[in-house]
Design a protein around this motif. Structure first.
Motif, PDB file in Angstrom:
ATOM      1  N   ASN A  63       1.212  -0.940   0.123  1.00 32.69           N
ATOM      2  CA  ASN A  63       0.610   0.088   0.003  1.00 32.69           C
ATOM      3  C   ASN A  63       0.443   1.344  -0.357  1.00 32.69           C
ATOM      4  N   ILE A  64       0.266   2.058  -0.750  1.00 25.83           N
ATOM      5  CA  ILE A  64       1.204   3.314  -0.725  1.00 25.83           C
ATOM      6  C   ILE A  64       0.086   4.656  -0.686  1.00 25.83           C
ATOM      7  N   THR A  65      -1.287   4.362  -0.666  1.00 28.73           N
ATOM      8  CA  THR A  65      -2.331   5.501  -1.310  1.00 28.73           C
ATOM      9  C   THR A  65      -3.079   5.065   0.005  1.00 28.73           C
ATOM     10  N   VAL A  66      -3.383   4.456   1.111  1.00 32.84           N
ATOM     11  CA  VAL A  66      -3.974   5.452   2.208  1.00 32.84           C
ATOM     12  C   VAL A  66      -3.197   5.116   3.519  1.00 32.84           C
ATOM     13  N   GLY A  67      -3.595   6.031   4.332  1.00 35.26           N
ATOM     14  CA  GLY A  67      -3.389   5.787   5.737  1.00 35.26           C
ATOM     15  C   GLY A  67      -2.014   5.858   5.378  1.00 35.26           C
ATOM     16  N   LYS A  68      -1.046   6.235   7.308  1.00 31.69           N
ATOM     17  CA  LYS A  68      -0.056   6.247   7.219  1.00 31.69           C
ATOM     18  C   LYS A  68       0.776   5.635   6.756  1.00 31.69           C
ATOM     19  N   THR A  87      -2.981  10.611  -7.648  1.00 33.20           N
ATOM     20  CA  THR A  87      -1.297  11.171  -7.713  1.00 33.20           C
ATOM     21  C   THR A  87      -0.936   9.931  -8.992  1.00 33.20           C
ATOM     22  N   TYR A  88      -1.717   8.674  -9.252  1.00 32.32           N
ATOM     23  CA  TYR A  88      -0.731   7.718  -9.488  1.00 32.32           C
ATOM     24  C   TYR A  88      -1.332   7.370 -11.413  1.00 32.32           C
ATOM     25  N   LYS A  89      -3.022   7.966 -11.592  1.00 31.87           N
ATOM     26  CA  LYS A  89      -3.667   8.155 -12.621  1.00 31.87           C
ATOM     27  C   LYS A  89      -3.063   7.864 -13.444  1.00 31.87           C
ATOM     28  N   ASN A  90      -1.538   8.654 -13.967  1.00 29.51           N
ATOM     29  CA  ASN A  90      -1.300   8.733 -15.105  1.00 29.51           C
ATOM     30  C   ASN A  90      -0.526   7.447 -15.027  1.00 29.51           C
ATOM     31  N   ARG A  91      -0.356   6.724 -13.851  1.00 32.57           N
ATOM     32  CA  ARG A  91       0.855   5.247 -13.814  1.00 32.57           C
ATOM     33  C   ARG A  91       1.946   5.453 -14.752  1.00 32.57           C
ATOM     34  N   GLU A  92       2.326   6.910 -14.271  1.00 34.09           N
ATOM     35  CA  GLU A  92       3.854   7.318 -14.624  1.00 34.09           C
ATOM     36  C   GLU A  92       4.336   8.276 -12.907  1.00 34.09           C
ATOM     37  N   ALA A  93       3.522   8.561 -12.195  1.00 36.16           N
ATOM     38  CA  ALA A  93       3.897   9.375 -10.772  1.00 36.16           C
ATOM     39  C   ALA A  93       4.862   7.819 -10.814  1.00 36.16           C
ATOM     40  N   ILE A  94       6.301   8.881 -10.137  1.00 32.95           N
ATOM     41  CA  ILE A  94       7.271   8.215  -9.810  1.00 32.95           C
ATOM     42  C   ILE A  94       7.515   8.165  -8.353  1.00 32.95           C
ATOM     43  N   VAL A  95       8.662   7.375  -7.541  1.00 28.30           N
ATOM     44  CA  VAL A  95       8.492   7.205  -6.413  1.00 28.30           C
ATOM     45  C   VAL A  95       9.762   6.448  -5.770  1.00 28.30           C
ATOM     46  N   HIS A 121       1.831 -14.200  -0.653  1.00 31.75           N
ATOM     47  CA  HIS A 121       1.909 -13.515  -2.070  1.00 31.75           C
ATOM     48  C   HIS A 121       1.818 -12.129  -2.254  1.00 31.75           C
ATOM     49  N   LEU A 122       1.815 -11.108  -2.691  1.00 32.04           N
ATOM     50  CA  LEU A 122       1.528  -9.855  -2.533  1.00 32.04           C
ATOM     51  C   LEU A 122       0.995  -9.470  -3.946  1.00 32.04           C
ATOM     52  N   ASP A 123      -0.010  -8.262  -3.188  1.00 32.17           N
ATOM     53  CA  ASP A 123      -0.653  -7.477  -4.663  1.00 32.17           C
ATOM     54  C   ASP A 123      -0.472  -6.082  -4.096  1.00 32.17           C
ATOM     55  N   SER A 124      -1.310  -5.621  -4.194  1.00 34.44           N
ATOM     56  CA  SER A 124      -1.640  -4.445  -3.878  1.00 34.44           C
ATOM     57  C   SER A 124      -2.816  -3.305  -4.402  1.00 34.44           C
ATOM     58  N   HIS A 125      -2.742  -2.748  -2.616  1.00 35.94           N
ATOM     59  CA  HIS A 125      -4.099  -1.478  -2.893  1.00 35.94           C
ATOM     60  C   HIS A 125      -3.590  -0.809  -4.552  1.00 35.94           C
ATOM     61  N   HIS A 126      -4.988  -0.951  -5.497  1.00 35.57           N
ATOM     62  CA  HIS A 126      -5.482  -0.016  -6.612  1.00 35.57           C
ATOM     63  C   HIS A 126      -3.431   0.006  -7.803  1.00 35.57           C
ATOM     64  N   HIS A 127      -3.585  -1.193  -7.689  1.00 33.77           N
ATOM     65  CA  HIS A 127      -2.318  -2.277  -8.145  1.00 33.77           C
ATOM     66  C   HIS A 127      -1.160  -1.249  -8.822  1.00 33.77           C
ATOM     67  N   VAL A 128      -0.882  -0.330  -7.436  1.00 39.01           N
ATOM     68  CA  VAL A 128       0.201   0.225  -7.985  1.00 39.01           C
ATOM     69  C   VAL A 128       1.671  -0.229  -7.625  1.00 39.01           C
ATOM     70  N   HIS A 129       1.674  -2.172  -7.489  1.00 36.51           N
ATOM     71  CA  HIS A 129       2.822  -2.740  -7.748  1.00 36.51           C
ATOM     72  C   HIS A 129       2.897  -2.411  -9.973  1.00 36.51           C
ATOM     73  N   LEU A 130       2.262  -2.758 -10.481  1.00 35.06           N
ATOM     74  CA  LEU A 130       2.384  -2.511 -11.467  1.00 35.06           C
ATOM     75  C   LEU A 130       2.462  -1.430 -11.936  1.00 35.06           C
ATOM     76  N   LEU A 131       2.801  -0.093 -12.011  1.00 37.33           N
ATOM     77  CA  LEU A 131       3.606   0.647 -12.187  1.00 37.33           C
ATOM     78  C   LEU A 131       5.145   0.564 -12.799  1.00 37.33           C
ATOM     79  N   LYS A 132       4.900   1.778 -13.446  1.00 35.03           N
ATOM     80  CA  LYS A 132       6.360   0.900 -14.161  1.00 35.03           C
ATOM     81  C   LYS A 132       7.653   1.774 -12.985  1.00 35.03           C
ATOM     82  N   SER A 133       7.513   2.562 -12.841  1.00 34.36           N
ATOM     83  CA  SER A 133       8.282   3.132 -11.422  1.00 34.36           C
ATOM     84  C   SER A 133       8.930   1.858 -10.080  1.00 34.36           C
ATOM     85  N   GLN A 151      -0.462 -11.004 -11.060  1.00 37.25           N
ATOM     86  CA  GLN A 151      -0.285 -10.077 -12.349  1.00 37.25           C
ATOM     87  C   GLN A 151       0.783 -10.737 -12.624  1.00 37.25           C
ATOM     88  N   GLU A 152       2.076 -10.715 -12.254  1.00 35.02           N
ATOM     89  CA  GLU A 152       3.363 -11.266 -12.031  1.00 35.02           C
ATOM     90  C   GLU A 152       4.146 -12.299 -12.411  1.00 35.02           C
TER      91      GLU A 152
END
Length: 242
Positions: A63-68, A87-95, A121-133, A151-152
Motif C-alpha cells: 500500500n502507498i495510497t491509503v493511511g500512514k 497521484t498515480y492515475k497517469n500510471r507514470e508517477a515516480i516514487v 503472496h503479494l499484490d497491492s492496493h489500487h494495483h500500484v505494484h504494476l506501475l513502471k516505476s 499479475q506478475e
C-alpha cells in the motif's frame, strides 16, 4: 473450464466491516484468500480474528495510497498520510525506489512478526505494484521472500502462472460474470473481490462501499456454490514453484 480457483478479497484491514465481511465470505461462501493492509489501524486485532480460519490464505496488500506509512517516506501529504490514488492515475508517477522498498519491506515484515509466518503472496492496493516505476521493487521483494505476485507470475518464471483479470468489480460483480470467468480455459485463476459489511469508516474512506455488500451476498449464495461445484478451490499456498 477453470480447474483451480483462488477467490481473493482485497483490503483486509481497511475497516472492521471489511474484515468481518471477508471472514464471512470465507466461512459461509467461496472465498479462499485475502490480502492484508499492514499499515492500517487495528490490523493486529483483525489478524488475530483470522486464527479461527486456518484455511484462509493471507497475503500482503502492499500500500502507498491509503493511511500512514510505516517508514519515513517522501510520498505523503501535509497530514503525513500517503498521497491519494489520484497521484498515480497517469500510471507514470515516480516514487523513490529505495524508500518504496523499505516501506513495502516493513509492511511484509510486520505481517510476519504478527502472524509468525510468511504471506502467501503479494499484490497491492489500487494495483500500484504494476506501475513502471514500482515493478522492479515488488519483483525484488518477491524474490527475497520467495513469493508469487498477482499479475506478475508470468514474469517470475519460477511459479506456476495464475491468470488474472479485473472483471468481477462494481457493476460487473454479477452471477453472469462469475459464470463467464468459470469458462476460461486456464489451469489457475484468481478472482479478485471486495466483500464487506458496510461501516461508517469504509463509507468515509472508500468510494467503493455499498457494492461490497452486494459482492458478499453473491459469494455466499447457494447459486454461486452450485455454479462452482466442479471447481477446486485453492489459495496461493497451492501455487507450486516450477
Amino acid at each position: 473450464m477453470i480447474k483451480k480457483l483462488i477467490v481473493n478479497a482485497d483490503d483486509f484491514g481497511l475497516s472492521e466491516g471489511v474484515c468481518l465481511g471477508i471472514l464471512k465470505a470465507h466461512r459461509d461462501g467461496i472465498l479462499t484468500s485475502t490480502t492484508c493492509m499492514m499499515n492500517m489501524e487495528n490490523i493486529e486485532k483483525y489478524l488475530e480474528m483470522t486464527k479461527a480460519y486456518p484455511n484462509l490464505g493471507l497475503g500482503v496488500h502492499l500500500n502507498i495510497t491509503v493511511g500512514k506509512p510505516l517508514t519515513k517516506v517522501s510520498f505523503i501529504d501535509e497530514k503525513g498520510n500517503f498521497k491519494s490514488r489520484d497521484t498515480y492515475k497517469n500510471r507514470e508517477a515516480i516514487v523513490l525506489q529505495e524508500e518504496l522498498y523499505q516501506e513495502w519491506k516493513a509492511q511484509i515484515e510486520k505481517f510476519i512478526k504478527i502472524t509468525g509466518h510468511k504471506p502467501t503472496h503479494l499484490d497491492s492496493h489500487h494495483h500500484v505494484h504494476l506501475l513502471k516505476s514500482n515493478r522492479d521493487v515488488v519483483l525484488k521483494l518477491a524474490h527475497e521472500y520467495d513469493l508469487p505476485i498477482r499479475q506478475e507470475t508470468y514474469l517470475q518464471k519460477d511459479f506456476e502462472p495464475v491468470y488474472f483479470e479485473e472483471l468481477f468489480y462494481n457493476q460487473d460483480a454479477t452471477f453472469e460474470m462469475i459464470n463467464m470467468i468459470l469458462h476460461k480455459d486456464v489451469e489457475n485463476y484468481e478472482l479478485m473481490c471486495h466483500p464487506a459489511m458496510i461501516d461508517w469508516k469504509l463509507y468515509q474512506i472508500s468510494s467503493y462501499h455499498l457494492r461490497r455488500a452486494h459482492e458478499l451476498d453473491l459469494l455466499c449464495s447457494q447459486k454461486v456454490k452450485k455454479m462452482t461445484k466442479d471447481i477446486e478451490f485453492i489459495n496461493y499456498h497451492a501455487i507450486k514453484k516450477i
